[in-house]
Design a protein around this motif. Structure first.
Motif, PDB file in Angstrom:
ATOM      1  N   HIS A   1       0.816  -1.219   0.000  1.00 24.63           N
ATOM      2  CA  HIS A   1       0.000   0.000   0.000  1.00 24.63           C
ATOM      3  C   HIS A   1       0.849   1.269   0.000  1.00 24.63           C
ATOM      4  N   GLN A   2       2.098   1.142  -0.394  1.00 22.68           N
ATOM      5  CA  GLN A   2       2.978   2.301  -0.543  1.00 22.68           C
ATOM      6  C   GLN A   2       3.355   2.454  -2.008  1.00 22.68           C
ATOM      7  N   LYS A   3       3.337   3.685  -2.485  1.00 23.06           N
ATOM      8  CA  LYS A   3       3.541   3.957  -3.906  1.00 23.06           C
ATOM      9  C   LYS A   3       5.004   3.741  -4.294  1.00 23.06           C
ATOM     10  N   ILE A   4       5.206   3.189  -5.490  1.00 19.20           N
ATOM     11  CA  ILE A   4       6.576   3.076  -6.012  1.00 19.20           C
ATOM     12  C   ILE A   4       6.711   3.678  -7.410  1.00 19.20           C
TER      13      ILE A   4
ATOM     14  N   HIS B   1       4.336  14.775 -20.204  1.00 18.54           N
ATOM     15  CA  HIS B   1       4.050  13.691 -19.260  1.00 18.54           C
ATOM     16  C   HIS B   1       5.288  13.446 -18.397  1.00 18.54           C
ATOM     17  N   ALA B   2       5.073  13.144 -17.126  1.00 19.07           N
ATOM     18  CA  ALA B   2       6.181  12.861 -16.211  1.00 19.07           C
ATOM     19  C   ALA B   2       5.897  11.583 -15.438  1.00 19.07           C
ATOM     20  N   ILE B   3       6.937  10.785 -15.224  1.00 16.47           N
ATOM     21  CA  ILE B   3       6.846   9.548 -14.445  1.00 16.47           C
ATOM     22  C   ILE B   3       7.955   9.553 -13.410  1.00 16.47           C
ATOM     23  N   GLU B   4       7.608   9.178 -12.195  1.00 15.28           N
ATOM     24  CA  GLU B   4       8.585   9.086 -11.102  1.00 15.28           C
ATOM     25  C   GLU B   4       8.605   7.669 -10.558  1.00 15.28           C
ATOM     26  N   VAL B   5       9.795   7.194 -10.220  1.00 15.94           N
ATOM     27  CA  VAL B   5       9.919   5.920  -9.511  1.00 15.94           C
ATOM     28  C   VAL B   5      10.687   6.156  -8.224  1.00 15.94           C
ATOM     29  N   ARG B   6      10.336   5.380  -7.226  1.00 17.81           N
ATOM     30  CA  ARG B   6      11.027   5.449  -5.938  1.00 17.81           C
ATOM     31  C   ARG B   6      12.027   4.287  -5.866  1.00 17.81           C
ATOM     32  N   LEU B   7      13.274   4.627  -5.763  1.00 11.13           N
ATOM     33  CA  LEU B   7      14.335   3.623  -5.667  1.00 11.13           C
ATOM     34  C   LEU B   7      14.546   3.291  -4.197  1.00 11.13           C
ATOM     35  N   TYR B   8      14.223   2.061  -3.832  1.00 11.39           N
ATOM     36  CA  TYR B   8      14.317   1.629  -2.439  1.00 11.39           C
ATOM     37  C   TYR B   8      15.446   0.615  -2.252  1.00 11.39           C
ATOM     38  N   ALA B   9      16.027   0.629  -1.066  1.00  9.67           N
ATOM     39  CA  ALA B   9      16.955  -0.418  -0.664  1.00  9.67           C
ATOM     40  C   ALA B   9      16.119  -1.563  -0.099  1.00  9.67           C
TER      41      ALA B   9
ATOM     42  N   LEU C   1      15.726  14.296 -17.462  1.00  8.40           N
ATOM     43  CA  LEU C   1      15.798  13.331 -16.364  1.00  8.40           C
ATOM     44  C   LEU C   1      16.162  14.088 -15.093  1.00  8.40           C
ATOM     45  N   ARG C   2      15.383  13.862 -14.040  1.00  9.32           N
ATOM     46  CA  ARG C   2      15.577  14.564 -12.760  1.00  9.32           C
ATOM     47  C   ARG C   2      15.892  13.556 -11.671  1.00  9.32           C
ATOM     48  N   LEU C   3      16.755  13.946 -10.746  1.00 10.91           N
ATOM     49  CA  LEU C   3      17.112  13.097  -9.612  1.00 10.91           C
ATOM     50  C   LEU C   3      16.914  13.879  -8.323  1.00 10.91           C
ATOM     51  N   ASP C   4      16.123  13.323  -7.418  1.00  9.60           N
ATOM     52  CA  ASP C   4      15.972  13.853  -6.060  1.00  9.60           C
ATOM     53  C   ASP C   4      16.430  12.753  -5.115  1.00  9.60           C
ATOM     54  N   SER C   5      17.560  12.949  -4.482  1.00 11.66           N
ATOM     55  CA  SER C   5      18.142  11.885  -3.671  1.00 11.66           C
ATOM     56  C   SER C   5      18.639  12.427  -2.335  1.00 11.66           C
TER      57      SER C   5
ATOM     58  N   ASP D   1      12.927   5.203   6.700  1.00 14.86           N
ATOM     59  CA  ASP D   1      12.430   4.626   5.456  1.00 14.86           C
ATOM     60  C   ASP D   1      13.603   4.285   4.534  1.00 14.86           C
ATOM     61  N   PRO D   2      13.554   3.132   3.820  1.00 11.75           N
ATOM     62  CA  PRO D   2      14.704   2.726   2.996  1.00 11.75           C
ATOM     63  C   PRO D   2      14.747   3.357   1.607  1.00 11.75           C
ATOM     64  N   MET D   3      13.982   4.441   1.357  1.00 10.70           N
ATOM     65  CA  MET D   3      14.041   5.065   0.034  1.00 10.70           C
ATOM     66  C   MET D   3      15.379   5.762  -0.158  1.00 10.70           C
ATOM     67  N   LEU D   4      16.035   5.443  -1.266  1.00  6.39           N
ATOM     68  CA  LEU D   4      17.324   6.051  -1.596  1.00  6.39           C
ATOM     69  C   LEU D   4      17.153   7.309  -2.431  1.00  6.39           C
ATOM     70  N   ALA D   5      16.239   7.275  -3.386  1.00  2.00           N
ATOM     71  CA  ALA D   5      16.117   8.399  -4.314  1.00  2.00           C
ATOM     72  C   ALA D   5      14.815   8.286  -5.085  1.00  2.00           C
ATOM     73  N   LYS D   6      14.464   9.401  -5.709  1.00  2.00           N
ATOM     74  CA  LYS D   6      13.381   9.425  -6.697  1.00  2.00           C
ATOM     75  C   LYS D   6      14.018   9.822  -8.023  1.00  2.00           C
ATOM     76  N   VAL D   7      13.692   9.057  -9.064  1.00  4.66           N
ATOM     77  CA  VAL D   7      14.184   9.368 -10.405  1.00  4.66           C
ATOM     78  C   VAL D   7      12.954   9.690 -11.252  1.00  4.66           C
ATOM     79  N   ILE D   8      13.009  10.828 -11.941  1.00  5.77           N
ATOM     80  CA  ILE D   8      11.842  11.341 -12.655  1.00  5.77           C
ATOM     81  C   ILE D   8      12.214  11.641 -14.103  1.00  5.77           C
ATOM     82  N   ALA D   9      11.384  11.191 -15.021  1.00  5.73           N
ATOM     83  CA  ALA D   9      11.567  11.533 -16.438  1.00  5.73           C
ATOM     84  C   ALA D   9      10.382  12.357 -16.900  1.00  5.73           C
ATOM     85  N   TRP D  10      10.664  13.390 -17.682  1.00  6.36           N
ATOM     86  CA  TRP D  10       9.629  14.260 -18.245  1.00  6.36           C
ATOM     87  C   TRP D  10       9.854  14.317 -19.749  1.00  6.36           C
ATOM     88  N   ALA D  11       8.776  14.091 -20.517  1.00  6.95           N
ATOM     89  CA  ALA D  11       8.885  14.048 -21.976  1.00  6.95           C
ATOM     90  C   ALA D  11       7.552  14.463 -22.596  1.00  6.95           C
TER      91      ALA D  11
END
Length: 656
Positions: free
Chosen positions: A226-229, A322-330, A367-371, A384-394
């Protein structure tokens, strides 16, 4: 005008707020627990205040300590980020009572949404569609399936799915336990579970002068526990008419509680097009970058300016692309999303156009990086084990997915198991590309498909060969006398050089020799060596040159190539007898606290049966019996702290 702002948070969101402060010319104050003393957000602030201890309750949740740091550092404003105290009305009041500017909504608005039960009643009165609330004590068979939810919760904590009435009592008890631990409030409720529904949310932004913006919708349906990735804007399932209805309902919700600042109104969208209110997040969301990229705004800057009393323009900006983000978790998706801790030896994402900002690409993409981490960071068990968010916009959804998948494929993430391979497979999966996503997406496609490593067995073999050749190059470089010949060279064919590595699917035995015809390896027939250094090996495979980047940290070896990342562990030639563990030993997969024990010494257990529950990184993790047998030893009790690798129990097999 705010002159110096304290961020009552850590990691990636603290860095994000500091970036906006630098753009505005505002001084910054960081806070840090003891494990975070060397974190990037601490170095980037003008002033940093220590919060002694490690546990969140002693540090980032300690209101008095945070306000004391603000006073001593001369801060005149506080931004709560997300998580921790960001939706705590008492903390917001304490900040205001201390004479500081609160960069967030009014405490009354936070309090109104602090209880999901009361929030649903308020929204129903405002004409916003809501799902019926079910009393856990009065649930009937016809009410199933349902969702147990923590009234004060968020982020998927204190949430359970129940499909069988026999599981309800345990689900309610587990949700209450987790809610008490995470939020200090064990209140839970139930509501109908919408099958094949989408999780849709609307970004709202309101000033203190009556203007309310709605910045379109985000789809956040792909979730684990129930947590977004994976999050994106706009949703592939929402057209203009539905968007207008969603945004209208979100604006009504914001006005109903006198909202000011940035917030999110969350809905569940049923397959038939009906939508229902879930909650209002009275803070900035983790996934705010996708809205920023599509609408070309800086939400944190706008938060700060609204807190200073600024007016929003009458009309919100128009969306683009359009933009898509993924959460990079350990974490390891294949092992029930088990979180990982330890040293992140290398963290590099190629092709990043911007960090913590909207990419300014001339082609309308980037490409955007929030880490919150960097190479060498220590990832602990307290947060929380999230390392970073990587986002692409196109310009298009498919273009954004391809750009994001390529960036993740090329990333070098060494030292910890992550969900990177799963994220790439999601972004390339046909159903996802067609927009066929809902909250059951991961279960429907299956982790056997999505959690499979990007590197197949052949890629693992050739990567192991590259690792062995890099190790030989390192040995040659450190040798006192260099003969100018590759290690393993023989004028007459003799015994091959041998090395062994533990790989994703077991031990890989590497053998090779160098003779007059060059490299010969039974593991990888037909492969020849072009060049080898301790960090890079170039091989010729069928007339095609392939480059393998090799990084070594102790016995850990990481090989990156176009075939996918491969993590190996060098096997010593002579094993240390003291390292052997008794057969049947059940080891702690991570440091944590034993919440409860569900077995006893001497008990007979079945394969897969839960033996105990371990709490780590804010989540409960079930530890199951690896095989059927008898509990010969039980070494822990409830409340016990354990380290990774500790022997929790020993299971002796049942004689056949």
């Amino acid at each position: 005008m705010i002159k110096r702002l304290l961020v009552a948070n850590r990691g990636e969101i603290a860095r994000r707020v500091f970036r906006a402060c630098r753009d505005l010319g505002i001084g910054t104050v960081a806070v840090h627990s003891d494990p975070d003393a060397g974190a990037p957000h601490v170095r980037e602030a003008d002033v940093a205040g220590r919060l002694p201890g490690a546990a969140p309750a002693d540090t980032y949740l300690a209101s008095a300590l945070l306000l004391d740091v603000a006073r001593r550092a001369g801060a005149d404003a506080v931004h709560p980020g997300y998580g921790f105290l960001s939706e705590n009305a008492d903390f917001a009041r304490a900040v205001i009572d201390a004479g500081l500017v609160w960069v967030g909504p009014p405490p009354a608005a936070i309090a109104a949404m602090g209880s999901k039960i009361e929030a649903k009643k308020l929204m129903a009165a405002a004409g916003v569609p809501v799902l019926p609330e079910l009393d856990p004590a009065r649930v009937a068979a016809e009410d199933l399936p349902l969702l147990v939810k923590a009234s004060a919760g968020g982020g998927g904590r204190g949430m359970r799915v129940v499909r069988d009435a026999a599981d309800l009592a345990e689900a309610v008890a587990g949700a209450r336990r987790e809610a008490e631990s995470a939020f200090g409030d064990p209140t839970v409720f139930c509501e109908p579970l919408l099958e094949r529904a989408r999780h849709i949310e609307v970004q709202v932004l309101a000033d203190a002068h009556g203007t309310v913006w709605t910045l379109g919708e985000r789809e956040c349906s792909i979730q684990r526990r129930h947590q977004k990735i994976v999050e994106e804007a706009p949703s592939p399932a929402v057209g203009p008419e539905l968007r207008a209805a969603l945004c209208g309902a979100a604006a009504d919700a914001a006005r109903a509680i006198g909202y000011v600042g940035a917030g999110t109104v969350e809905f569940m969208l049923a397959p038939d097009g009906r939508f229902f209110f879930l909650e209002v997040n009275t803070r900035l969301q983790v996934e705010h970058p996708v809205t920023e990229c599509v609408y070309g705004v800086d939400l944190v800057r706008l938060q700060i300016e609204i807190a200073e009393g600024a007016r929003l323009p009458d009309a919100a900006p128009e969306p683009r692309g359009h933009a898509i983000e993924v959460r990079l978790y350990a974490e390891d998706p294949a092992l029930d999303w088990r979180p990982a801790s330890g040293t992140l030896h290398t963290f590099e994402v190629p092709g990043v156009d911007a960090e913590f900002a909207v990419p300014a690409g001339s082609a309308g993409s980037g490409l955007r990086l929030d880490s919150g981490v960097e190479s060498g960071a220590e990832v602990g068990v307290h947060y929380d084990p999230m390392l970073a968010k990587v986002i692409a916009w196109a310009p298009t959804r498919r273009a954004a997915a391809r750009r994001l998948a390529a960036g993740l494929r090329g990333a070098r993430v060494h030292g910890l198991t992550t969900n990177r391979d799963l994220l790439v497979r999601v972004l390339e999966e046909p159903g996802f590309l067609d927009g066929e996503t809902d909250t059951g997406y991961l279960d429907r496609i299956g982790l056997d498909v999505l959690a499979a490593p990007l590197a197949d067995d052949e890629a693992v073999r050739v990567s192991a060969l590259a690792a062995a050749l890099a190790a030989a190059a390192a040995e040659r470089a450190s040798a006192r006398v260099l003969g100018g010949l590759p290690s393993g060279w023989r004028n007459v064919r003799s015994q091959p050089q041998r090395r062994a590595y533990e790989g994703p699917s077991g031990t890989v035995e590497v053998d090779y020799v160098f003779g007059r015809d060059g490299l010969v390896s039974e593991l990888c027939p037909g492969v020849s060596l072009v060049s080898a250094t301790p960090s890079e090996v170039v091989l010729d495979r069928g007339g095609l040159r392939e480059t393998f980047a090799v990084a070594t940290a102790g016995v850990a070896v990481h090989v990156d190539s176009r075939f996918g990342p491969v993590a190996l562990t060098a096997v010593p030639r002579f094993a240390d007898p003291s390292d052997r563990i008794a057969p049947g030993s059940l080891l702690a997969p991570m440091p944590g606290t034993v919440v409860r024990v569900e077995t006893e010494a001497g008990a007979t257990v079945a394969e897969g049966q839960t033996l105990l529950v371990l709490e780590a990184m804010k989540m409960e993790h079930r530890i199951a019996a690896p095989s059927a047998g008898t509990v010969a030893e039980l070494n822990v009790g409830a409340g016990r702290q354990v380290e990774a690798g500790a022997v929790l129990a020993v299971i002796e097999g049942t004689p056949e």
